[in-house]
Write an enzyme that holds these catalytic residues in place. Structure first.
Site, PDB file in Angstrom:
ATOM      1  N   ARG A   1       0.833  -1.213   0.000  1.00 41.21           N
ATOM      2  CA  ARG A   1       0.000   0.000   0.000  1.00 41.21           C
ATOM      3  C   ARG A   1       0.865   1.261   0.000  1.00 41.21           C
ATOM      4  O   ARG A   1       0.602   2.202  -0.745  1.00 41.21           O
ATOM      5  CB  ARG A   1      -0.920  -0.022   1.223  1.00 41.21           C
ATOM      6  CG  ARG A   1      -1.918   1.123   1.279  1.00 41.21           C
ATOM      7  CD  ARG A   1      -2.762   1.019   2.531  1.00 41.21           C
ATOM      8  NE  ARG A   1      -1.959   1.279   3.721  1.00 41.21           N
ATOM      9  CZ  ARG A   1      -1.781   2.493   4.248  1.00 41.21           C
ATOM     10  NH1 ARG A   1      -2.328   3.555   3.684  1.00 41.21           N
ATOM     11  NH2 ARG A   1      -1.059   2.647   5.336  1.00 41.21           N
TER      12      ARG A   1
ATOM     13  N   SER B   1      -6.221   2.949   1.105  1.00 42.92           N
ATOM     14  CA  SER B   1      -6.197   2.508   2.497  1.00 42.92           C
ATOM     15  C   SER B   1      -6.255   0.985   2.516  1.00 42.92           C
ATOM     16  O   SER B   1      -6.222   0.332   1.464  1.00 42.92           O
ATOM     17  CB  SER B   1      -7.385   3.105   3.264  1.00 42.92           C
ATOM     18  OG  SER B   1      -8.602   2.604   2.748  1.00 42.92           O
TER      19      SER B   1
ATOM     20  N   ASP C   1     -19.513   6.092  10.309  1.00 38.27           N
ATOM     21  CA  ASP C   1     -19.884   7.011  11.379  1.00 38.27           C
ATOM     22  C   ASP C   1     -20.050   8.400  10.779  1.00 38.27           C
ATOM     23  O   ASP C   1     -19.108   8.968  10.234  1.00 38.27           O
ATOM     24  CB  ASP C   1     -18.805   7.020  12.461  1.00 38.27           C
ATOM     25  CG  ASP C   1     -19.115   8.007  13.571  1.00 38.27           C
ATOM     26  OD1 ASP C   1     -20.265   8.043  14.016  1.00 38.27           O
ATOM     27  OD2 ASP C   1     -18.196   8.754  13.974  1.00 38.27           O
TER      28      ASP C   1
ATOM     29  N   SER D   1     -17.543  -3.711   8.853  1.00 30.82           N
ATOM     30  CA  SER D   1     -17.495  -2.632   9.830  1.00 30.82           C
ATOM     31  C   SER D   1     -16.038  -2.356  10.185  1.00 30.82           C
ATOM     32  O   SER D   1     -15.396  -3.156  10.867  1.00 30.82           O
ATOM     33  CB  SER D   1     -18.288  -2.996  11.093  1.00 30.82           C
ATOM     34  OG  SER D   1     -18.144  -1.999  12.084  1.00 30.82           O
ATOM     35  N   ASN D   2     -15.523  -1.215   9.730  1.00 31.35           N
ATOM     36  CA  ASN D   2     -14.124  -0.861   9.967  1.00 31.35           C
ATOM     37  C   ASN D   2     -14.024  -0.010  11.236  1.00 31.35           C
ATOM     38  O   ASN D   2     -13.600   1.149  11.198  1.00 31.35           O
ATOM     39  CB  ASN D   2     -13.561  -0.109   8.757  1.00 31.35           C
ATOM     40  CG  ASN D   2     -12.075   0.139   8.876  1.00 31.35           C
ATOM     41  OD1 ASN D   2     -11.375  -0.553   9.607  1.00 31.35           O
ATOM     42  ND2 ASN D   2     -11.590   1.138   8.167  1.00 31.35           N
TER      43      ASN D   2
ATOM     44  N   SER E   1     -10.766   1.988  12.493  1.00 32.52           N
ATOM     45  CA  SER E   1     -10.348   3.327  12.091  1.00 32.52           C
ATOM     46  C   SER E   1     -10.572   4.337  13.205  1.00 32.52           C
ATOM     47  O   SER E   1      -9.939   5.396  13.224  1.00 32.52           O
ATOM     48  CB  SER E   1     -11.126   3.759  10.835  1.00 32.52           C
ATOM     49  OG  SER E   1     -12.520   3.785  11.107  1.00 32.52           O
TER      50      SER E   1
ATOM     51  N   GLY F   1     -10.588  -4.628  13.356  1.00 37.29           N
ATOM     52  CA  GLY F   1      -9.977  -3.868  14.436  1.00 37.29           C
ATOM     53  C   GLY F   1      -8.874  -2.960  13.921  1.00 37.29           C
ATOM     54  O   GLY F   1      -8.550  -2.945  12.726  1.00 37.29           O
TER      55      GLY F   1
ATOM     56  N   HIS G   1     -26.313 -18.278  12.706  1.00 35.79           N
ATOM     57  CA  HIS G   1     -26.072 -19.690  12.971  1.00 35.79           C
ATOM     58  C   HIS G   1     -27.267 -20.566  12.629  1.00 35.79           C
ATOM     59  O   HIS G   1     -27.175 -21.796  12.717  1.00 35.79           O
ATOM     60  CB  HIS G   1     -25.697 -19.884  14.442  1.00 35.79           C
ATOM     61  CG  HIS G   1     -24.757 -21.028  14.684  1.00 35.79           C
ATOM     62  ND1 HIS G   1     -24.162 -21.725  13.657  1.00 35.79           N
ATOM     63  CD2 HIS G   1     -24.304 -21.609  15.833  1.00 35.79           C
ATOM     64  CE1 HIS G   1     -23.394 -22.673  14.155  1.00 35.79           C
ATOM     65  NE2 HIS G   1     -23.469 -22.632  15.476  1.00 35.79           N
TER      66      HIS G   1
ATOM     67  N   ASP H   1     -22.969 -22.688   9.433  1.00 32.91           N
ATOM     68  CA  ASP H   1     -22.299 -23.398  10.523  1.00 32.91           C
ATOM     69  C   ASP H   1     -20.913 -22.811  10.776  1.00 32.91           C
ATOM     70  O   ASP H   1     -20.357 -22.066   9.955  1.00 32.91           O
ATOM     71  CB  ASP H   1     -22.197 -24.891  10.214  1.00 32.91           C
ATOM     72  CG  ASP H   1     -21.499 -25.168   8.889  1.00 32.91           C
ATOM     73  OD1 ASP H   1     -20.330 -24.757   8.734  1.00 32.91           O
ATOM     74  OD2 ASP H   1     -22.131 -25.769   7.996  1.00 32.91           O
TER      75      ASP H   1
END
Length: 484
Positions: free
Chosen positions: A288, A303, A350, A400-401, A404, A426, A454, A458
């Protein structure tokens, strides 16, 4: 004699039928027949109610087809409602910030184009009432009134002088909404309006920095801070005593918060299977940085997120189950899976309005660079409150980042009933690790946390998908081989 009597009575009878009283005629053909209620149509995606952000019109304002009537906020996006008729606004059924159910009338429109000339002449008020507010949309069509004999009687000078200002005033000036000084004045989301009520601040005094002058949360905080600074410098603010008891102030949930409450409550019925793993992104980080150093405007800086989204899409080609959805609307009430070919991957963002999850369509057809551009576009629109309904609907799986912002581990929740999995990322951490020959080396790692429904997925399948994504992220060269 009987013949003469009939001849004598006939004109009297005809006169009675030719000259009905105006009051009796209005009872026979009420003016309400030309009013059309403007119904809030179904926006789609199961939306049942919206919140009015602002009105672009007021009573007695003239509108044409496709003119903006109001702006509404659903749980997914802000939408402008446009007129389907030409006419004059007669009544607004709701105020700003009110909630409106789909199928209910927003306002009443006097559809002038549907009035016949005869009806228009009958519903026009007398000349002595031409200056009243009820005649704002039709200022003085005639300067004289008709007598019963058909003669024209000239109005007196006093009435003529009083009628001139109304005749010379353009209609669009008199129909300008008093609460909006400009076309986009007072724009704000429900979350921001709740903040304005909390601080008791007039939105007209705050300069908006968002799209079309929209007032954002940072604008409100900056304005309140400036007020506090000015009060402290003047020394006019008396010292406040510390309250001895806890106080509670009720605040109404915003539209997005209300929808989040409903969605998360429904998600409690989904049994979540959680799976987490630590990913070594040292090679990806090196790649990157090298690509960003070689790129130049207008290319978007890369990113980690577009690489991870592309790796997820490549894994879905081998494990399409995680791109499916559960259908429980079968006639025999037997649930089934609907497999989907396109990878519409949602990204949790966000924003000043709250949590929004727009999605990128057809990720399997995107390159890394085009994914980066699409992420930047959605993020910019989300901050300004400009996401469209298409951006917010049709997602098949979510990323879901949260890293950051911060946090190493996350337990993501499947919020959409149209998805069976979600990936939480994370923050990137630098840690010491053992390399070849037992030497301690520097590595960059990140934790991936998966949640799956679930009931249909599985644990072994989630682990295999996680391993596939891990392999692609740790060795980004494998993405090049797998791209189509």
């Amino acid at each position: 004699m009987s013949f003469l009597r009939r001849c004598t009575l006939k004109p009297l009878s005809s006169s009675l039928f030719r000259k009905p009283s105006r009051k009796a005629f209005f009872h026979a053909s009420p003016s309400l027949a030309v009013l059309k209620p403007f119904i809030l149509a179904d926006i789609g995606e199961g939306i049942k109610e919206v919140q009015i952000i602002q009105w672009f019109v007021e009573p007695e304002a003239r509108v044409e087809q496709f003119d903006k009537i109001c702006e509404v906020q659903s749980d997914k996006a802000a939408v402008d409602i446009t007129s389907r008729f030409d006419g004059v606004i007669k009544k607004l059924h709701y105020e700003a910030d009110d909630m409106v159910q789909v199928g209910k009338p927003l306002c009443d429109i006097d559809v002038l184009s549907e009035i016949s000339p005869e009806d228009e002449a009958l519903v026009t008020p007398p000349a002595e009432q031409a200056g009243s507010p009820d005649d704002a949309q039709q200022p003085q069509k005639a300067a004289a009134k008709h007598t019963e004999k058909g003669e024209v009687e000239e109005p007196d000078e006093e009435h003529e002088v009083e009628s001139k200002p109304d005749q010379e005033t353009p209609i669009h000036q008199r129909s300008e909404p008093s609460g909006l000084s400009t076309k986009h004045g007072g724009l704000a989301t429900p979350a921001v309006r709740g903040l304005l009520k909390r601080y008791d601040v007039d939105i007209a005094k705050i300069p908006g920095t968002g799209r079309d002058g929209r007032v954002l949360k940072p604008d409100v905080h900056k304005y309140v801070a400036s007020l506090s600074t000015s009060q402290d410098s003047s020394g006019s603010t008396p010292p406040t005593s510390t309250p001895t008891e806890q106080t509670e102030e009720p605040i109404k949930l915003t539209t997005i918060q209300s929808q989040m409450f409903k969605t998360m409550t429904r998600s409690l019925s989904i049994p979540h299977f959680l799976y987490a793993d630590e990913i070594d992104i040292t090679a990806l980080s090196t790649l990157r940085r090298r690509l960003n150093a070689a790129s130049s405007p207008p290319h978007q800086k890369l990113s980690y997120l577009p690489f991870i989204i592309k790796a997820l899409s490549l894994a879905l080609l081998d494990f399409p189950l995680l791109n499916a959805r559960i259908d429980t609307s079968t006639p025999d009430n037997v649930p089934r899976l609907l497999m989907r070919k396109h990878h519409n991957i949602g990204i949790a963002m966000d924003t000043p309005q709250g949590l929004l999850v727009p999605n990128i369509k057809h990720v399997q057809s995107h390159s890394i660079l085009s994914l980066a551009s699409e992420i930047a576009r959605l993020h910019s629109l989300a901050r300004k409150g400009g996401l469209s309904a298409r951006d917010m609907t049709g997602g098949t799986i979510t990323v879901s980042n949260i890293g950051s912002i911060g946090g190493t581990y996350v337990s993501p929740i499947i919020a959409s009933g149209n998805e069976v999995a979600i990936l939480g990322i994370g923050k990137v951490r630098t840690v010491p690790a053992f390399g070849d020959g037992g030497k301690v080396v520097r590595k960059e790692v990140c934790n991936f946390s998966w949640s799956a429904d679930h009931r249909v997925v599985d644990g072994a399948t989630v682990a295999r998908v996680g391993e596939r994504v891990r392999a692609l992220v740790e060795e980004p060269g494998g993405m090049i081989v797998g791209m189509r």
